[in-house]
Design a protein around this motif. Structure first.
Motif, short mmCIF file in Angstrom:
data_model
loop_
_atom_site.label_atom_id
_atom_site.label_comp_id
_atom_site.label_asym_id
_atom_site.label_seq_id
_atom_site.Cartn_x
_atom_site.Cartn_y
_atom_site.Cartn_z
N ALA A 1 -5.92 -4.20 10.30
CA ALA A 1 -7.21 -3.52 10.28
C ALA A 1 -7.44 -2.89 8.92
N ASP A 2 -8.70 -2.63 8.63
CA ASP A 2 -9.07 -1.76 7.51
C ASP A 2 -9.38 -0.40 8.10
N ILE A 3 -8.65 0.62 7.67
CA ILE A 3 -8.82 1.96 8.20
C ILE A 3 -9.20 2.90 7.06
N VAL A 4 -10.06 3.86 7.37
CA VAL A 4 -10.50 4.85 6.40
C VAL A 4 -9.91 6.20 6.78
N TYR A 5 -9.28 6.84 5.81
CA TYR A 5 -8.76 8.20 5.96
C TYR A 5 -9.61 9.17 5.16
N VAL A 6 -9.76 10.37 5.70
CA VAL A 6 -10.53 11.41 5.02
C VAL A 6 -9.65 12.64 4.86
N ARG A 7 -9.85 13.35 3.76
CA ARG A 7 -9.17 14.63 3.57
C ARG A 7 -9.53 15.52 4.76
N ASP A 8 -8.52 16.07 5.43
CA ASP A 8 -8.68 16.69 6.75
C ASP A 8 -9.88 17.64 6.80
N PRO A 9 -10.92 17.28 7.58
CA PRO A 9 -12.13 18.09 7.64
C PRO A 9 -12.17 19.08 8.80
N GLU B 1 0.81 -1.21 0.00
CA GLU B 1 0.00 0.00 0.00
C GLU B 1 0.85 1.27 0.00
N LEU B 2 1.90 1.32 0.82
CA LEU B 2 2.66 2.56 0.93
C LEU B 2 3.39 2.89 -0.36
N ALA B 3 3.96 1.90 -1.02
CA ALA B 3 4.63 2.14 -2.30
C ALA B 3 3.65 2.67 -3.33
N ALA B 4 2.44 2.11 -3.35
CA ALA B 4 1.42 2.59 -4.29
C ALA B 4 1.05 4.04 -3.99
N LEU B 5 0.90 4.38 -2.72
CA LEU B 5 0.56 5.75 -2.34
C LEU B 5 1.68 6.72 -2.75
N ARG B 6 2.91 6.37 -2.46
CA ARG B 6 4.04 7.26 -2.73
C ARG B 6 4.17 7.56 -4.21
N HIS B 7 3.78 6.62 -5.05
CA HIS B 7 3.93 6.80 -6.49
C HIS B 7 2.58 7.05 -7.17
N GLY B 8 1.64 7.57 -6.38
CA GLY B 8 0.32 7.89 -6.93
C GLY B 8 -0.19 9.24 -6.50
N THR B 9 0.71 10.15 -6.14
CA THR B 9 0.28 11.43 -5.57
C THR B 9 -0.50 12.28 -6.56
N ALA B 10 -0.21 12.18 -7.84
CA ALA B 10 -0.96 12.96 -8.83
C ALA B 10 -2.39 12.43 -8.96
N LYS B 11 -2.54 11.10 -9.02
CA LYS B 11 -3.87 10.52 -9.13
C LYS B 11 -4.69 10.76 -7.87
N LEU B 12 -4.01 10.98 -6.74
CA LEU B 12 -4.70 11.16 -5.45
C LEU B 12 -4.80 12.63 -5.05
N ALA B 13 -4.42 13.54 -5.93
CA ALA B 13 -4.37 14.95 -5.56
C ALA B 13 -5.72 15.49 -5.12
N ARG B 14 -6.80 14.95 -5.66
CA ARG B 14 -8.16 15.40 -5.32
C ARG B 14 -8.96 14.30 -4.63
N CYS B 15 -8.27 13.30 -4.11
CA CYS B 15 -8.95 12.16 -3.49
C CYS B 15 -9.57 12.59 -2.16
N ALA B 16 -10.82 12.20 -1.96
CA ALA B 16 -11.56 12.61 -0.75
C ALA B 16 -11.36 11.63 0.40
N MET B 17 -11.38 10.33 0.11
CA MET B 17 -11.28 9.32 1.15
C MET B 17 -10.49 8.12 0.62
N MET C 1 0.08 9.36 5.38
CA MET C 1 -1.25 9.89 5.10
C MET C 1 -1.46 11.25 5.76
N ARG C 2 -1.03 11.42 7.00
CA ARG C 2 -1.18 12.70 7.68
C ARG C 2 -0.34 13.77 6.98
N GLY C 3 0.84 13.38 6.50
CA GLY C 3 1.71 14.33 5.81
C GLY C 3 1.16 14.76 4.46
#
Length: 284
Positions: A219-227, A142-158, A182-184
């Protein structure tokens, strides 16, 4: 509340873009299925095993785009193939010591064969649009995918991720590693949808190695764009948070906060919050 009611209240401009990396696990309906079935979301499903593609097409029809890529950092890698029913095939080699710590995992994590693969960065997949919601369960990748997907995730809500408290693979990032990343990148934890414990070897509970005491496994955890202070968030992103929070996780408070803020900004009618509560209460 009918699935389309909130979509219309939010005046969303388009269906949401959903990606599921590791989509072949169809043992239970994924959280986004109702939105996809209603035509309010387009599914982008990743599975490198072509044997799984027919089942995905049968389930979602023309509402799914299937991607066969192995998502990672773009470098060649080794895929460690475990028995399909174990769910433990990974780009990381299983850790003998960590498997032996838990009852039953030495057998479950046994590698049947190794396969050389080419991984692909999310950001390099031209046919993949920017995402509103990402679900990912790829056994430590998961972390490798996130690190190399920042453009696709630029507007990701959750984002919904599987995280490990005691990693079962050599070099696998832990929950702490993923949480810091994720927090960063502007997300905070919202909820756990599943929390798995497992019994520690050699003690068994009621003779069943799957019956745990207290040791956390994953666990399965859900993150949200900081509300908390969403002043800089795009209105369409806030609308996506509201729709996903309500229909994926029934987080009425999070959806309501987004709607109230949007109404206060003039992005929704002044009575949008009251109308939302009325829709919720109508089916309570």
């Amino acid at each position: 509340m009918a699935t389309r009611d909130l979509f219309e209240l939010l005046a969303l401009e388009r269906p949401l873009q959903v990606a599921d990396i590791g989509a072949a696990d169809l043992g239970e309906a994924p959280v986004y299925k109702a939105l996809v079935d209603a035509g309010l979301a387009q599914l982008n499903a990743f599975d490198a095993d072509p044997r799984q593609h027919a089942a995905l097409r049968q389930l979602y029809g023309d509402r799914v785009r299937i991607f066969p890529q192995v998502v990672g950092d773009g470098a060649p890698a080794t895929l460690y193939l475990a028995a399909p029913q174990s769910g433990m095939t990974s780009l990381f080699r299983p850790s003998t010591d960590h498997l032996a710590f838990f009852n039953g995992f030495e057998r479950l994590g046994q590698v049947e064969r190794e396969l050389a693969v080419e991984t692909t960065r999310l950001d390099d997949i031209e046919d993949l649009p920017e995402l509103d919601f990402l679900k990912m369960d790829i056994q430590g990748g998961e972390l490798a995918a996130l690190r190399h997907g920042t453009a696709k995730l630029a507007r990701c809500a959750m984002v919904q991720l599987e995280v490990s408290f005691v990693p079962l693979y050599e070099g696998q990032p832990s929950f702490g590693d993923i949480d810091v990343w994720m927090r960063g990148h502007g997300f905070i934890p919202h909820c756990f949808t599943a929390l798995k414990k497992w019994s520690i070897a050699p003690v068994l509970r009621d003779g069943d190695f799957r019956s745990p005491f207290n040791q956390l496994l994953e666990a399965d955890i859900v993150y949200v764009r900081d509300p908390v202070a969403p002043g800089g968030l795009d209105p369409e992103l806030m609308k996506a948070v509201a729709l996903l929070a309500h229909h994926n996780f029934y987080s009425i408070d999070l959806a309501g906060r987004m709607i109230a803020l949007l109404a206060a900004r003039g992005e929704l009618p002044a009575d949008a919050f009251e109308r939302y509560l009325a829709l919720v209460n109508a089916v309570a």
